[in-house]
Design a protein around this motif. Structure first.
Motif, PDB file in Angstrom:
ATOM      1  N   ASP A 170     -68.580   7.045 -35.222  1.00  0.00           N
ATOM      2  CA  ASP A 170     -69.589   7.383 -34.551  1.00  0.00           C
ATOM      3  C   ASP A 170     -70.337   6.908 -35.804  1.00  0.00           C
ATOM      4  O   ASP A 170     -70.839   7.634 -36.789  1.00  0.00           O
ATOM      5  CB  ASP A 170     -69.902   8.819 -33.919  1.00  0.00           C
ATOM      6  CG  ASP A 170     -68.855   8.958 -33.085  1.00  0.00           C
ATOM      7  OD1 ASP A 170     -69.181   8.396 -32.144  1.00  0.00           O
ATOM      8  OD2 ASP A 170     -68.039   9.693 -33.190  1.00  0.00           O
ATOM      9  N   PHE A 214     -65.169   6.112 -28.956  1.00  0.00           N
ATOM     10  CA  PHE A 214     -65.655   5.304 -28.624  1.00  0.00           C
ATOM     11  C   PHE A 214     -66.442   5.764 -26.833  1.00  0.00           C
ATOM     12  O   PHE A 214     -65.818   6.263 -25.909  1.00  0.00           O
ATOM     13  CB  PHE A 214     -64.216   4.107 -27.533  1.00  0.00           C
ATOM     14  CG  PHE A 214     -64.198   3.046 -27.573  1.00  0.00           C
ATOM     15  CD1 PHE A 214     -65.362   2.012 -28.868  1.00  0.00           C
ATOM     16  CD2 PHE A 214     -64.273   3.018 -26.399  1.00  0.00           C
ATOM     17  CE1 PHE A 214     -65.262   0.986 -28.481  1.00  0.00           C
ATOM     18  CE2 PHE A 214     -64.807   1.257 -26.028  1.00  0.00           C
ATOM     19  CZ  PHE A 214     -64.878   0.764 -27.044  1.00  0.00           C
ATOM     20  N   ALA A 215     -67.347   5.416 -26.666  1.00  0.00           N
ATOM     21  CA  ALA A 215     -68.500   4.957 -27.816  1.00  0.00           C
ATOM     22  C   ALA A 215     -69.942   5.538 -27.234  1.00  0.00           C
ATOM     23  O   ALA A 215     -70.398   5.355 -25.903  1.00  0.00           O
ATOM     24  CB  ALA A 215     -68.631   3.526 -27.716  1.00  0.00           C
ATOM     25  N   LEU A 241     -71.123  -0.376 -31.603  1.00  0.00           N
ATOM     26  CA  LEU A 241     -69.915  -0.980 -31.631  1.00  0.00           C
ATOM     27  C   LEU A 241     -69.300  -1.596 -32.707  1.00  0.00           C
ATOM     28  O   LEU A 241     -67.653  -1.499 -32.848  1.00  0.00           O
ATOM     29  CB  LEU A 241     -69.835  -1.789 -30.038  1.00  0.00           C
ATOM     30  CG  LEU A 241     -70.327  -1.147 -28.707  1.00  0.00           C
ATOM     31  CD1 LEU A 241     -69.838  -2.134 -27.470  1.00  0.00           C
ATOM     32  CD2 LEU A 241     -69.176  -0.335 -28.643  1.00  0.00           C
ATOM     33  N   PHE A 244     -66.245  -0.378 -34.481  1.00  0.00           N
ATOM     34  CA  PHE A 244     -65.203  -0.197 -33.392  1.00  0.00           C
ATOM     35  C   PHE A 244     -64.156  -1.529 -33.374  1.00  0.00           C
ATOM     36  O   PHE A 244     -63.188  -1.406 -33.722  1.00  0.00           O
ATOM     37  CB  PHE A 244     -65.300   0.433 -32.264  1.00  0.00           C
ATOM     38  CG  PHE A 244     -65.617   1.494 -31.821  1.00  0.00           C
ATOM     39  CD1 PHE A 244     -64.668   2.863 -31.971  1.00  0.00           C
ATOM     40  CD2 PHE A 244     -67.103   2.059 -32.291  1.00  0.00           C
ATOM     41  CE1 PHE A 244     -64.652   3.856 -31.732  1.00  0.00           C
ATOM     42  CE2 PHE A 244     -67.489   3.758 -31.921  1.00  0.00           C
ATOM     43  CZ  PHE A 244     -66.145   4.800 -31.790  1.00  0.00           C
TER      44      PHE A 244
END
Length: 766
Positions: A170, A214-215, A241, A244
């Protein structure tokens, strides 16, 4: 494994057969009960866990009959080591015995995947507590984080653990959020490169890395845990994003969903996120595990499901494969839905296929699988402690220094609530603060030197606490003031107490309404400043705080975040000058009148303007950090002036150490896009590297930057590389730019996606 003889028809037993064939054969043989069992977890020790989280005992009940619960098999075992203090050898034997029970109880004898938290090291008693993720980001050294994660993974594998619930990817969006301490920073490139390195390290040890959350979780409204997220698609794509995407490319084999809803849709029930984007666009083939109780939350908290069966059906359809931490919605409710054809067996088989594929890849279905643990179960050996110390030393950030540091030959008054507290070094997901607090009669399990103890080894010290983290009395503050008057320099150690859900000032569920230091700590600091003595502020905290009212009166400011069990010694080494500080801020410190949420990733109108009376300029900007021996910047330049939209440019930076002690510089490269289809950040990091320099040494840093690094999400909703003028800002922080290099991207506009280049290539030479 069971003792049945393998027949030619039992392809699933053949370790030489293709994995897909083995899985297909096994799925076809399983009953609905056996299928669903593989999608469940069991938290066998939950009664001993204490109240770790709200709703814990509402949704998770200790299994009354373990044999009955596992007679059809089981998917995962929850936190055998991270539920209560248990010696490593005892925990390993218990896990091995439990695995044998599971194998013997069910028809196919499939072992469970055992998972544990491992954010600051394995969350187990007597395991090394490493620095927190903010410290990882502050190092600006992915290779160091990779080494740390590999060592954490090795300790997990030796115990019989298969999956680690880390890293947290995050991106920090609001400093008031309690889980800022679990994040790597406020910049997606820094979070992505560091998080990907952690994944590579953990996976290199054979442990399944799990990407969290996520997310969009960190962008909850007003920084309130689990609160709704209101975020446009471009911010989601360009800020949330990318970490990730980078970590998936690094080989992560599991993903955990966010608790929050984005624009009204909870992540646990969002097929566009968990299937369309994660599976179809990113090509992810691993498992998606539910964050604890998040499937039940669809019914109980989000109110998007009519009951447990509906919650299970929505989560499965969205793309969640395993319900954690223990069986609830994926138990009888799901079985009943299957029986009455209200749940499609195809979504069950889809999840089951992913679970069994991963178990086969882990070797759990091979004939020679044995749950017996490794013989060496020392989880806090000298090598681990040395590595924890190295990460801590390389992460400490010197924010301000008027020359009082390094300390030498001074009588010190060491003050403040964090000065003589071992827990001050640790975040809320460290075992001592996550679990140990529920067992006050049990020793911490690792040796932790406090800042006070470490400073006493080399200095004449007088100590007074002054006040606790929260609360305190006037007499305690007066005592600290008297101690301050007896010294040459005051070292005031302030910050947070990490905890869970209101049991701390930082940590999961410990959100704040403002960024003032907790309790009476600012009052203590003002009282000590009032003595006129030089004051060195040391922060041990889970988030940056507003220091604007004292900054210009402090002699020095040092930030350690949560530097782990070796953090006290590391801080003393930096304060005393044995270690030259080289950390850089992964998050900005707010300035006077600053508002939240606010990060350096702002377009022009998100910065100081004439149309608003609120000035969001940070006190200490992202990337900032000082040194006792600042490197000399000799030159910075670029070989090219034209940059193909599908090609590379090369930036060269020459730095020199003109001082008599070793130093390090973090060369930071930011992108400035003067004109784009959408409002973009004035400056955004696209590359950074730390360079160590011996006394008198000169080094040349070369960065090879692909044009993909300039991409952003345009008005059409896809990521693109535009032709046109750009600038590369090269410097030592997001606000301290040494050189602006102007280039022109030439060629056609390009659409790029998951396969794009996300990191530059750095080389250094004499």
């Amino acid at each position: 494994m069971t003792t049945e003889a393998t027949t030619p028809e039992e392809v699933w037993r053949d370790p030489h057969a293709p994995v897909a064939d083995r899985v297909r054969d096994l799925v076809a043989r399983m009953t609905p009960q056996e299928k669903i069992a593989q999608l469940q977890g069991i938290w066998a020790g939950i009664d001993a866990a204490g109240e770790m989280a709200p709703h814990q005992h509402e949704f998770a009940v200790a299994p009354q009959d373990f044999d009955e619960l596992t007679r059809h098999g089981i998917g995962q075992l929850t936190r055998v080591f991270g539920t209560r203090p248990i010696a490593p050898e005892v925990g390993a034997r218990t896990l091995a015995r439990t695995q044998r029970q599971i194998i013997e109880a069910s028809r196919f004898g499939i072992p469970a995947v055992a998972h544990e938290e491992c954010l600051t090291g394995l969350a187990a008693w007597q395991a090394t507590v490493y620095p927190s993720p903010l410290c990882w980001g502050a190092t600006f050294e992915p290779d160091l984080v990779r080494r740390m994660a590999a060592r954490i993974g090795d300790s997990m594998r030796r115990l019989g653990i298969h999956q680690g619930l880390a890293p947290v990817l995050d991106v920090t969006r609001d400093l008031r959020w309690g889980r800022v301490e679990e994040t790597i920073g406020e910049d997606p490139h820094l979070v992505g490169t560091t998080g990907a390195a952690y994944v590579e390290g953990l996976e290199s040890a054979g442990i399944v890395a799990t990407l969290k959350h996520f997310a969009g979780y960190s962008a909850s409204r007003a920084g309130r845990n689990h609160a709704p997220v209101s975020m446009g698609p471009r911010e989601f794509a360009d800020v949330v994003l990318p970490p990730f995407e980078m970590a998936l490319k690094a080989g992560a084999r599991s993903v955990m969903n966010s608790y929050a809803d984005n624009d009204g849709v909870p992540a646990a029930a969002d097929p566009t996120l968990l299937t369309d984007r994660l599976r179809d666009e990113y090509g992810f083939t691993g498992t998606v595990v539910a964050d604890y109780f998040s499937v039940a939350f669809l019914h109980k908290l989000h109110a998007v499901a009519a009951g447990r069966e509906d919650a299970a059906a929505q989560a499965l359809s969205a793309g969640i494969d395993v319900e954690l931490p223990t069986v609830d919605c994926f138990g009888e409710p799901l079985l009943e839905g299957l029986y009455f054809n209200r749940v499609d067996v195809a979504v069950v088989d889809r999840a089951l296929t992913r679970v069994l594929t991963q178990k086969i890849e882990l070797g759990l279905l091979d004939p020679d699988y044995s749950p017996a643990p490794d013989a060496n179960l020392d989880l806090d050996d000298a090598e681990s402690r040395d590595l924890a110390r190295e990460v801590a030393e390389r992460s400490i950030v010197l924010l301000h220094n008027d020359g009082v540091l390094p300390l030498a030959g001074r009588r010190l008054a060491v003050l403040g609530p964090r000065a003589d507290e071992p827990g001050a070094m640790m975040g809320c997901y460290s075992f001592p603060l996550h679990v140990g607090v529920h067992h006050p009669d049990v020793e911490m399990g690792v040796e932790v030197t406090t800042v006070l103890e470490a400073l006493r080894e080399d200095h004449d010290v007088v100590f007074a606490r002054g006040c606790p983290v929260v609360g305190g009395t006037d007499d305690e503050i007066a005592e600290a003031v008297e101690a301050a008057r007896q010294a040459d320099v005051c070292v005031v150690v302030l910050g947070d107490k990490a905890g869970l859900f209101g049991n701390g000032t930082s940590g999961e569920g410990c959100d704040v309404a403002d960024l003032k230091l907790p309790g009476r700590q600012e009052e203590l600091l003002e009282a000590v400043l009032g003595t006129g003595m030089p004051v060195v502020l040391v922060l041990l905290s889970g988030r940056p705080y507003d220091l604007s009212r004292q900054a210009d009166r402090l002699a020095a400011v040092v930030c350690g975040f949560y530097p782990g069990q070796e953090g006290g010694a590391a801080l003393a080494a930096v304060l005393g000058g044995r270690v030259n500080p080289s950390g850089r801020l992964p998050v900005s410190f707010p300035g006077a009148g600053s508002s939240q949420p606010s990060t350096y990733l702002s377009p022009q109108l998100g910065r100081r303007t004439e149309v608003s009376t609120v000035d969001p300029t940070p006190l200490y900007p992202f990337g900032h950090g000082l040194s006792y021996a600042p490197a000399t910047w000799v030159t910075a330049g670029c070989e090219e002036r034209e940059w193909p939209t599908d090609g590379d440019c090369r930036v060269h930076v020459v730095v020199r150490n003109d001082m008599e002690i070793p130093t390090a510089e973090v060369v930071q490269i930011y992108l400035h896009d003067p004109v784009a289809e959408v409002a973009r950040p004035v400056r955004q990091l696209i590359g950074a590297v730390k360079v160590d320099l011996a006394p008198g040494e000169t080094r040349t840093v070369t960065a090879r930057l692909h044009a993909d690094l300039t991409s952003y999400t345009g008005r059409a909703g896809h990521r693109q590389v535009d032709p046109g003028d750009v600038e590369l800002h090269v410097g030592t922080s997001s606000a301290n730019i040494h050189t602006a290099l102007k280039l022109t991207l030439t060629g056609p506009a390009r659409r790029v996606g998951f396969g794009r280049t996300t990191t530059p290539e750095f080389t250094t030479s004499p």
